[in-house]
Each structure stands twice: as C-alpha cells, then as structure tokens.
Design a protein around this motif. Structure first.
Motif, PDB file in Angstrom:
ATOM      1  N   LEU A 149       0.839  -1.192   0.000  1.00 10.60           N
ATOM      2  CA  LEU A 149       0.000   0.000   0.000  1.00 10.60           C
ATOM      3  C   LEU A 149       0.879   1.249   0.000  1.00 10.60           C
ATOM      4  O   LEU A 149       1.984   1.245   0.554  1.00 10.60           O
ATOM      5  CB  LEU A 149      -0.906   0.010   1.231  1.00 10.60           C
ATOM      6  CG  LEU A 149      -1.844  -1.194   1.398  1.00 10.60           C
ATOM      7  CD1 LEU A 149      -2.627  -1.069   2.702  1.00 10.60           C
ATOM      8  CD2 LEU A 149      -2.783  -1.325   0.212  1.00 10.60           C
ATOM      9  N   LEU A 150       0.390   2.321  -0.607  1.00 13.33           N
ATOM     10  CA  LEU A 150       1.117   3.591  -0.601  1.00 13.33           C
ATOM     11  C   LEU A 150       0.978   4.219   0.783  1.00 13.33           C
ATOM     12  O   LEU A 150      -0.140   4.520   1.219  1.00 13.33           O
ATOM     13  CB  LEU A 150       0.564   4.531  -1.670  1.00 13.33           C
ATOM     14  CG  LEU A 150       0.642   4.027  -3.116  1.00 13.33           C
ATOM     15  CD1 LEU A 150       0.039   5.052  -4.070  1.00 13.33           C
ATOM     16  CD2 LEU A 150       2.082   3.731  -3.509  1.00 13.33           C
ATOM     17  N   THR A 155      -6.857   5.114   2.534  1.00 10.29           N
ATOM     18  CA  THR A 155      -7.424   3.831   2.132  1.00 10.29           C
ATOM     19  C   THR A 155      -8.176   3.963   0.807  1.00 10.29           C
ATOM     20  O   THR A 155      -8.019   3.147  -0.107  1.00 10.29           O
ATOM     21  CB  THR A 155      -8.378   3.321   3.216  1.00 10.29           C
ATOM     22  OG1 THR A 155      -7.641   3.081   4.416  1.00 10.29           O
ATOM     23  CG2 THR A 155      -9.082   2.046   2.788  1.00 10.29           C
ATOM     24  N   GLU A 157      -7.782   6.227  -1.555  1.00 11.47           N
ATOM     25  CA  GLU A 157      -6.860   6.494  -2.662  1.00 11.47           C
ATOM     26  C   GLU A 157      -6.095   5.237  -3.071  1.00 11.47           C
ATOM     27  O   GLU A 157      -5.842   5.017  -4.260  1.00 11.47           O
ATOM     28  CB  GLU A 157      -5.883   7.611  -2.262  1.00 11.47           C
ATOM     29  CG  GLU A 157      -6.549   8.966  -2.122  1.00 11.47           C
ATOM     30  CD  GLU A 157      -5.662   9.988  -1.431  1.00 11.47           C
ATOM     31  OE1 GLU A 157      -5.914  11.200  -1.598  1.00 11.47           O
ATOM     32  OE2 GLU A 157      -4.722   9.583  -0.703  1.00 11.47           O
ATOM     33  N   ASN A 158      -5.724   4.413  -2.104  1.00  8.69           N
ATOM     34  CA  ASN A 158      -5.025   3.170  -2.427  1.00  8.69           C
ATOM     35  C   ASN A 158      -5.908   2.241  -3.253  1.00  8.69           C
ATOM     36  O   ASN A 158      -5.445   1.647  -4.227  1.00  8.69           O
ATOM     37  CB  ASN A 158      -4.584   2.461  -1.137  1.00  8.69           C
ATOM     38  CG  ASN A 158      -3.182   2.843  -0.709  1.00  8.69           C
ATOM     39  OD1 ASN A 158      -2.197   2.449  -1.323  1.00  8.69           O
ATOM     40  ND2 ASN A 158      -3.093   3.641   0.351  1.00  8.69           N
ATOM     41  N   LEU A 161      -6.481   3.474  -6.922  1.00 14.50           N
ATOM     42  CA  LEU A 161      -5.304   3.651  -7.773  1.00 14.50           C
ATOM     43  C   LEU A 161      -5.375   2.880  -9.093  1.00 14.50           C
ATOM     44  O   LEU A 161      -5.054   3.442 -10.153  1.00 14.50           O
ATOM     45  CB  LEU A 161      -4.039   3.274  -6.998  1.00 14.50           C
ATOM     46  CG  LEU A 161      -2.717   3.532  -7.724  1.00 14.50           C
ATOM     47  CD1 LEU A 161      -2.568   5.015  -8.059  1.00 14.50           C
ATOM     48  CD2 LEU A 161      -1.544   3.050  -6.874  1.00 14.50           C
ATOM     49  N   LYS A 193      -4.835   6.389   6.829  1.00 16.54           N
ATOM     50  CA  LYS A 193      -3.605   5.971   6.171  1.00 16.54           C
ATOM     51  C   LYS A 193      -3.263   4.540   6.607  1.00 16.54           C
ATOM     52  O   LYS A 193      -3.744   4.076   7.642  1.00 16.54           O
ATOM     53  CB  LYS A 193      -2.462   6.924   6.547  1.00 16.54           C
ATOM     54  CG  LYS A 193      -2.718   8.388   6.190  1.00 16.54           C
ATOM     55  CD  LYS A 193      -2.706   8.605   4.703  1.00 16.54           C
ATOM     56  CE  LYS A 193      -3.022  10.063   4.341  1.00 16.54           C
ATOM     57  NZ  LYS A 193      -2.050  11.013   4.902  1.00 16.54           N
ATOM     58  N   PRO A 194      -2.423   3.839   5.835  1.00 15.65           N
ATOM     59  CA  PRO A 194      -2.082   2.455   6.191  1.00 15.65           C
ATOM     60  C   PRO A 194      -1.540   2.280   7.606  1.00 15.65           C
ATOM     61  O   PRO A 194      -1.843   1.285   8.269  1.00 15.65           O
ATOM     62  CB  PRO A 194      -1.040   2.081   5.133  1.00 15.65           C
ATOM     63  CG  PRO A 194      -1.427   2.896   3.941  1.00 15.65           C
ATOM     64  CD  PRO A 194      -1.902   4.208   4.506  1.00 15.65           C
ATOM     65  N   ARG A 202      -5.346  -3.679   6.795  1.00 19.40           N
ATOM     66  CA  ARG A 202      -4.496  -3.447   5.621  1.00 19.40           C
ATOM     67  C   ARG A 202      -4.657  -4.582   4.615  1.00 19.40           C
ATOM     68  O   ARG A 202      -4.639  -4.357   3.395  1.00 19.40           O
ATOM     69  CB  ARG A 202      -3.035  -3.292   6.041  1.00 19.40           C
ATOM     70  CG  ARG A 202      -2.757  -2.010   6.800  1.00 19.40           C
ATOM     71  CD  ARG A 202      -1.269  -1.699   6.866  1.00 19.40           C
ATOM     72  NE  ARG A 202      -0.536  -2.660   7.665  1.00 19.40           N
ATOM     73  CZ  ARG A 202      -0.327  -2.559   8.968  1.00 19.40           C
ATOM     74  NH1 ARG A 202      -0.832  -1.514   9.633  1.00 19.40           N
ATOM     75  NH2 ARG A 202       0.363  -3.459   9.626  1.00 19.40           N
ATOM     76  N   ARG A 209      -8.494  -3.458  -3.253  1.00 19.82           N
ATOM     77  CA  ARG A 209      -7.770  -2.924  -4.419  1.00 19.82           C
ATOM     78  C   ARG A 209      -7.719  -3.951  -5.553  1.00 19.82           C
ATOM     79  O   ARG A 209      -7.822  -3.606  -6.730  1.00 19.82           O
ATOM     80  CB  ARG A 209      -6.361  -2.504  -4.013  1.00 19.82           C
ATOM     81  CG  ARG A 209      -5.550  -1.867  -5.134  1.00 19.82           C
ATOM     82  CD  ARG A 209      -4.153  -1.526  -4.663  1.00 19.82           C
ATOM     83  NE  ARG A 209      -3.472  -2.713  -4.129  1.00 19.82           N
ATOM     84  CZ  ARG A 209      -2.311  -2.664  -3.472  1.00 19.82           C
ATOM     85  NH1 ARG A 209      -1.730  -1.509  -3.242  1.00 19.82           N
ATOM     86  NH2 ARG A 209      -1.763  -3.775  -3.013  1.00 19.82           N
TER      87      ARG A 209
END
Length: 227
Positions: A149-150, A155, A157-158, A161, A193-194, A202, A209
């Motif tokens: 994950l970036l 979350t 945005e990941n 993607l 965020k991650p 995660r 994704r």
C-alpha cells in the motif's frame, strides 16, 4: 501424473488463483493435489461445485530459464495446465520449486523463455512490457503478501489507484472504491492511512484494491494470513 488427497494440515505458502463471483470459504479437504511436469511444484484445484468449462488460463509447454554466470537454472520446465472460470487453484511446494516464477508468469509480471500462455482468450506470452501492463490492469487483480500500500495515501486512494491507470474519472473512481471498501467492511476507514490500520485491515484494503477493477482473475499470496 500423481494425484493424491490434500489435507488442510499440509497447507504452507500458496497462491490463490480464482475467478470470483462471490467469496466462499474453501473446502480444502475436497481438493486434488497434483504434481505437474518436472519443475517440482504442486498444483491444487478445487473440484467441488465445479460446473463451468470455459477456459480462463491455458498454458502449454511453458519454460523459464535463467543464466547466472556459467550456470543454467530451469525455473520452469515444460509446464502445461488449464484453469477454468470459477475455479479455485493454489500453487504449493518447497522453496525454489518454481511457485513465484509461475505466479509471475500468470500475473504477466514476467515473460516465459518459451511456450504459450492464453489468458481469457488473449495470447500474452510474447507481448511487450506496455502490452503486459495493460493486460495486468484490465484482467488481473493482485493481493500481495506484504500489502504494498502507498503509505501517504488514504485507504480510498489506495483502492482507487488501479482505476487511475484504467482511465476512470475521479467521481467514478471514488464511487467504485467506496463500494468495494464497504463490501470488505472498511466503510468507516476510507480516510485512514495504512499506518492507522491494523494488519487485518491493511489486508482487506489490499483485497479491495484487487477487486476494484472487476478483474478476470485474482492472484493472491497468503491472502488470509492477517485476517
């Protein structure tokens, strides 16, 4: 070809390859364990409730050879197999037996030295890197063991993607990503965020994704290890 009954206690590192209509719990005890070719890995397919005979993956005489100095390493030797839609498949075997190499071939991350690979009626064995990237984006969903994950992206945005590379506009990307996140129980974690998520959360982001593009197949490395 050697076939024997698989027991769940034997399960080690595996790759799940599936065409998902819905997520089912695998009944590992009803699966055949098959040794293929001479490369030493084991091929596992779920046979129960299997009615679709439409081929999704067809590999014929696949070989992958690496040359390191004067040594020639045959990572894959003349591998042939067919995987049908709606099938659950796992690759198993000891370290160095060719699991990762074959997974890279199936995921279009690498090209074989020789042989034929047909993915969803598309011949991909001799494609260029750009062509392979397009196939990966449209046909394959990846669930990585280490999530990948970036770290600075949310979350949402990941998960969105892959849709960026597929050419979706922002509104459609966010709508689809929200839908998939809701389906894995992370509707209340979209802006996190991650590093603000647990390991299991995660893992579910990584699964979301992989599903967001409605791919033809899912390639997953230890997909339930943190759940």
């Amino acid at each position: 070809m050697q076939v024997k009954q698989f027991d769940a206690s034997q399960r080690r590192d595996f790759v799940l390859v599936t065409r998902l209509s819905r997520v089912n719990r695998l009944n590992w005890r009803r699966v055949r364990l098959v040794k293929i070719g001479t490369s030493g890995f084991l091929f596992l397919c779920k046979c129960s409730n299997f009615t679709c005979m439409e081929e999704l993956i067809s590999i014929r005489n696949l070989k992958k050879t690496y040359v390191i100095g004067e040594e020639i390493i045959n990572a894959l030797k003349d591998v042939s197999l067919t995987i049908y839609k709606n099938e659950y498949v796992a690759l198993m075997g000891p370290s160095g037996s060719g699991k990762s190499t074959l997974m890279n071939m199936l995921g279009c991350l690498d090209s074989p030295t020789s042989g034929e690979y047909i993915l969803n009626r598309i011949s991909v064995a001799q494609m260029s890197d750009n062509e392979l990237a397009e196939v990966r984006n449209k046909q394959i969903g990846f669930v990585f063991q280490t999530f990948n994950l970036l770290p600075r992206a949310s979350t949402l945005e990941n998960v969105a993607l892959p849709l960026v590379y597929a050419g979706f506009n922002k509104a459609d990307r966010e709508a689809r990503a929200k839908e998939v996140l809701e389906s894995v129980g992370l509707g209340n974690r979209m802006n996190h965020k991650p590093n603000e998520l647990s390991g299991g959360q995660r893992q579910r982001v990584a699964v979301a994704r992989a599903l967001v593009n409605n791919p033809a197949i899912i390639l997953a490395d230890e997909p339930t290890g943190n759940l």
